[in-house]
Design a protein around this motif. Structure first.
Motif, PDB file in Angstrom:
ATOM      1  N   UNK A 139       0.807  -1.209   0.000  1.00 21.01           N
ATOM      2  CA  UNK A 139       0.000   0.000   0.000  1.00 21.01           C
ATOM      3  C   UNK A 139       0.842   1.261   0.000  1.00 21.01           C
ATOM      4  N   UNK A 140       2.134   1.142  -0.229  1.00 15.77           N
ATOM      5  CA  UNK A 140       2.987   2.328  -0.138  1.00 15.77           C
ATOM      6  C   UNK A 140       2.570   3.391  -1.151  1.00 15.77           C
ATOM      7  N   UNK A 141       2.834   4.655  -0.757  1.00 19.40           N
ATOM      8  CA  UNK A 141       2.313   5.777  -1.529  1.00 19.40           C
ATOM      9  C   UNK A 141       3.401   6.686  -2.089  1.00 19.40           C
ATOM     10  N   UNK A 142       4.668   6.479  -1.752  1.00 18.99           N
ATOM     11  CA  UNK A 142       5.728   7.282  -2.354  1.00 18.99           C
ATOM     12  C   UNK A 142       5.640   7.149  -3.869  1.00 18.99           C
ATOM     13  N   UNK A 143       5.527   8.249  -4.574  1.00 17.10           N
ATOM     14  CA  UNK A 143       5.280   8.218  -6.011  1.00 17.10           C
ATOM     15  C   UNK A 143       6.568   8.393  -6.804  1.00 17.10           C
ATOM     16  N   UNK A 144       6.705   7.622  -7.840  1.00 22.04           N
ATOM     17  CA  UNK A 144       7.767   7.811  -8.823  1.00 22.04           C
ATOM     18  C   UNK A 144       7.080   8.231 -10.115  1.00 22.04           C
ATOM     19  N   UNK A 145       7.127   9.515 -10.417  1.00 27.07           N
ATOM     20  CA  UNK A 145       6.388  10.066 -11.539  1.00 27.07           C
ATOM     21  C   UNK A 145       7.333  10.370 -12.691  1.00 27.07           C
ATOM     22  N   UNK A 146       7.044   9.893 -13.899  1.00 25.66           N
ATOM     23  CA  UNK A 146       7.900  10.210 -15.047  1.00 25.66           C
ATOM     24  C   UNK A 146       7.871  11.705 -15.339  1.00 25.66           C
ATOM     25  N   UNK A 171      18.008   1.986  -0.676  1.00 24.45           N
ATOM     26  CA  UNK A 171      17.198   1.187  -1.589  1.00 24.45           C
ATOM     27  C   UNK A 171      15.759   1.600  -1.351  1.00 24.45           C
ATOM     28  N   UNK A 172      15.174   2.284  -2.325  1.00 30.76           N
ATOM     29  CA  UNK A 172      13.874   2.925  -2.168  1.00 30.76           C
ATOM     30  C   UNK A 172      12.837   2.216  -3.032  1.00 30.76           C
ATOM     31  N   UNK A 173      11.678   1.959  -2.437  1.00 30.71           N
ATOM     32  CA  UNK A 173      10.571   1.329  -3.148  1.00 30.71           C
ATOM     33  C   UNK A 173       9.467   2.368  -3.328  1.00 30.71           C
ATOM     34  N   UNK A 174       9.103   2.607  -4.599  1.00 33.62           N
ATOM     35  CA  UNK A 174       8.158   3.676  -4.914  1.00 33.62           C
ATOM     36  C   UNK A 174       7.086   3.165  -5.865  1.00 33.62           C
ATOM     37  N   UNK A 175       5.932   3.832  -5.836  1.00 34.64           N
ATOM     38  CA  UNK A 175       4.821   3.444  -6.701  1.00 34.64           C
ATOM     39  C   UNK A 175       4.978   4.076  -8.068  1.00 34.64           C
ATOM     40  N   UNK A 176       5.019   3.237  -9.073  1.00 35.26           N
ATOM     41  CA  UNK A 176       5.106   3.706 -10.452  1.00 35.26           C
ATOM     42  C   UNK A 176       3.807   3.520 -11.216  1.00 35.26           C
ATOM     43  N   UNK A 177       2.919   2.657 -10.736  1.00 37.94           N
ATOM     44  CA  UNK A 177       1.615   2.459 -11.382  1.00 37.94           C
ATOM     45  C   UNK A 177       0.523   2.547 -10.325  1.00 37.94           C
ATOM     46  N   UNK A 178      -0.293   3.569 -10.415  1.00 41.59           N
ATOM     47  CA  UNK A 178      -1.359   3.776  -9.432  1.00 41.59           C
ATOM     48  C   UNK A 178      -2.400   2.665  -9.527  1.00 41.59           C
ATOM     49  N   UNK A 179      -2.893   2.248  -8.346  1.00 44.69           N
ATOM     50  CA  UNK A 179      -3.972   1.270  -8.303  1.00 44.69           C
ATOM     51  C   UNK A 179      -3.569  -0.148  -8.614  1.00 44.69           C
ATOM     52  N   UNK A 180      -2.263  -0.413  -8.749  1.00 44.87           N
ATOM     53  CA  UNK A 180      -1.818  -1.759  -9.123  1.00 44.87           C
ATOM     54  C   UNK A 180      -1.348  -2.582  -7.933  1.00 44.87           C
ATOM     55  N   UNK A 181      -1.451  -2.040  -6.727  1.00 48.38           N
ATOM     56  CA  UNK A 181      -1.011  -2.790  -5.556  1.00 48.38           C
ATOM     57  C   UNK A 181       0.454  -3.151  -5.626  1.00 48.38           C
ATOM     58  N   UNK A 186       8.242  -0.068  -7.897  1.00 51.42           N
ATOM     59  CA  UNK A 186       9.555  -0.156  -8.522  1.00 51.42           C
ATOM     60  C   UNK A 186      10.627   0.162  -7.499  1.00 51.42           C
ATOM     61  N   UNK A 187      11.764  -0.525  -7.584  1.00 48.38           N
ATOM     62  CA  UNK A 187      12.886  -0.308  -6.674  1.00 48.38           C
ATOM     63  C   UNK A 187      13.947   0.550  -7.341  1.00 48.38           C
TER      64      UNK A 187
END
Length: 399
Positions: A139-146, A171-181, A186-187
């Motif tokens: 459920x992490x919310x940190x965003x990786x936005x292009x 080593x950071x884990x961020x959300x690259x696709x919203x709503x995909x769980x 992406x790391x």
């Protein structure tokens, strides 16, 4: 007669050498470290990390050839924990923070970061948890936005990050696709000096270097990508499946230290006309502590052996090992404090130290409740891995 998980003479000798090394070389550095006295929280003991490198212990976590063996990692963490929890923690955090680079990094990423980690010169950190995404890591919310130029911008927060804010890279884990769980994570490996990355230390029950991180449009490129886009959750889980049994080993080391202290105390302390050990209530308590510690140790070794053998059901066996060992350590340390009485509550006493240290492992890298969920799911898949699991699943089918 030997058990399936009895240590070889070489392994027993190595464990003894590690305990001596921890007591004689590492414990003094821990006692002189920035967290040993009153002062700002969250500071990394870099001399201690450097000593782990100089003594070749970090090289055992990142061997030059082949992956680390889970059994070696467990023996290393258990032995260090029995004598110097600070050294054990420093080693484990280096491993957890940098293992995703060893696991999924490119040759260039490994060449850039791993030599410094192994030498104890570069401090690593594993940045997964967030203020609202701890046990539910998907459920992490940190965003990786292009940003339109083939790069991403990281925006959001991380919290409860060991070695933050003083690590050299994360080593950071961020959300690259919203709503995909879990499938939309992406790391990345992110140097600490990237613009927009800031952090603050957190003052915790046990004085570990832990902090929170803020990402304000932090730039990352494909050169920082660990593995494939949207495949970061697998990187995280593969790392945790290796380290979870060794968290159990850390707990077993603390339980053994508490048990040893309790046995010494019960043999020396005079009460009611004789040593405490002559009281049946005390002797039975010691027997229970010893039995639970050994049971936890064997389950940790079994999980490590299963991991090294590539056996099915690794997630379940790792969860069982972490669950039983951390819960057992909490019980054994608490019982040792009770046997010692008020003296064990005095600041600076070994058991006072262990009492603060032992609480966190039941939470981090998956709380006990999460481990139970993992185990239960595997039961219904018929892959729990314990004796009788196949028969149990057949019996369930017959019903």
């Amino acid at each position: 007669m030997t058990t399936p998980f009895a240590l070889t003479p070489h392994q027993r000798q190595w464990c003894a050498e590690l305990r001596t090394l921890a007591a004689e070389r590492l414990r003094p550095l821990a006692a002189e470290g920035p967290l040993a006295s009153e002062g700002p929280p969250g500071r990394v003991n870099r001399p201690l990390v450097a000593a782990l490198g100089d003594l070749g212990l970090l090289a055992r976590v990142f061997p030059a050839e082949g992956p680390v063996r889970a059994m070696d990692l467990c023996l290393l963490r258990e032995s260090l924990a029995a004598e110097c929890t600070e050294a054990e923690t420093a080693l484990a955090l280096q491993g957890l923070g940098a293992y995703p680079v060893a696991l999924s990094g490119t040759d260039a990423q490994r060449a850039r970061w791993l030599p410094g980690v192994v030498a104890g010169r570069a401090v690593a950190a594993f940045a997964l948890s967030e203020p609202d995404a701890g046990s539910d890591a998907a459920a992490l919310a940190l965003r990786a936005e292009p940003d339109g130029s083939g790069r991403w911008r990281l925006t959001g927060e991380k919290c409860w990050i060991s070695n933050a804010p003083e690590a050299d890279f994360y080593t950071v884990f961020a959300r690259t696709t919203a709503g995909a769980g879990a499938r939309g994570v992406t790391a990345f490996v992110v140097p600490a000096d990237r613009p927009g990355l800031t952090g603050v230390p957190l003052d915790m029950l046990s004085p570990h270097p832990i902090g929170a991180l803020a990402f304000d449009a932090v730039p990352v490129t494909r050169d920082d990508l660990l593995g494939e886009p949207d495949a970061g959750f697998r990187v995280a889980m593969r790392t945790l499946n290796l380290f979870r049994p060794s968290v159990g080993a850390f707990a077993v080391g603390m339980a053994q230290a508490a048990l040893d202290a309790a046995v010494r105390h019960a043999g020396e302390r005079q009460a009611f006309g004789g040593p405490l050990k002559d009281l049946q209530a005390v002797s039975h308590q010691l027997a229970e502590m010893a039995t639970r510690t050994e049971a936890a140790r064997l389950l940790v070794y079994a999980a490590a052996a299963a991991y090294d053998a590539g056996a099915p059901g690794v997630a379940s066996s790792s969860a069982m090992a972490k669950l039983l060992a951390t819960e057992t350590a909490q019980y054994v340390v608490d019982a040792a404090v009770q046997l010692h009485g008020a003296r064990a509550l005095r600041r600076g006493h070994l058991l006072e130290h262990l009492y603060r240290e032992v609480r966190a492992p039941r939470i981090y890298e998956g709380a006990s409740e999460v481990q139970r969920t993992i185990i239960a799911k595997e039961l219904y898949r018929g892959r729990a891995g314990g004796p009788g699991s196949t028969a149990a699943s057949r019996e369930g089918e017959n019903r």
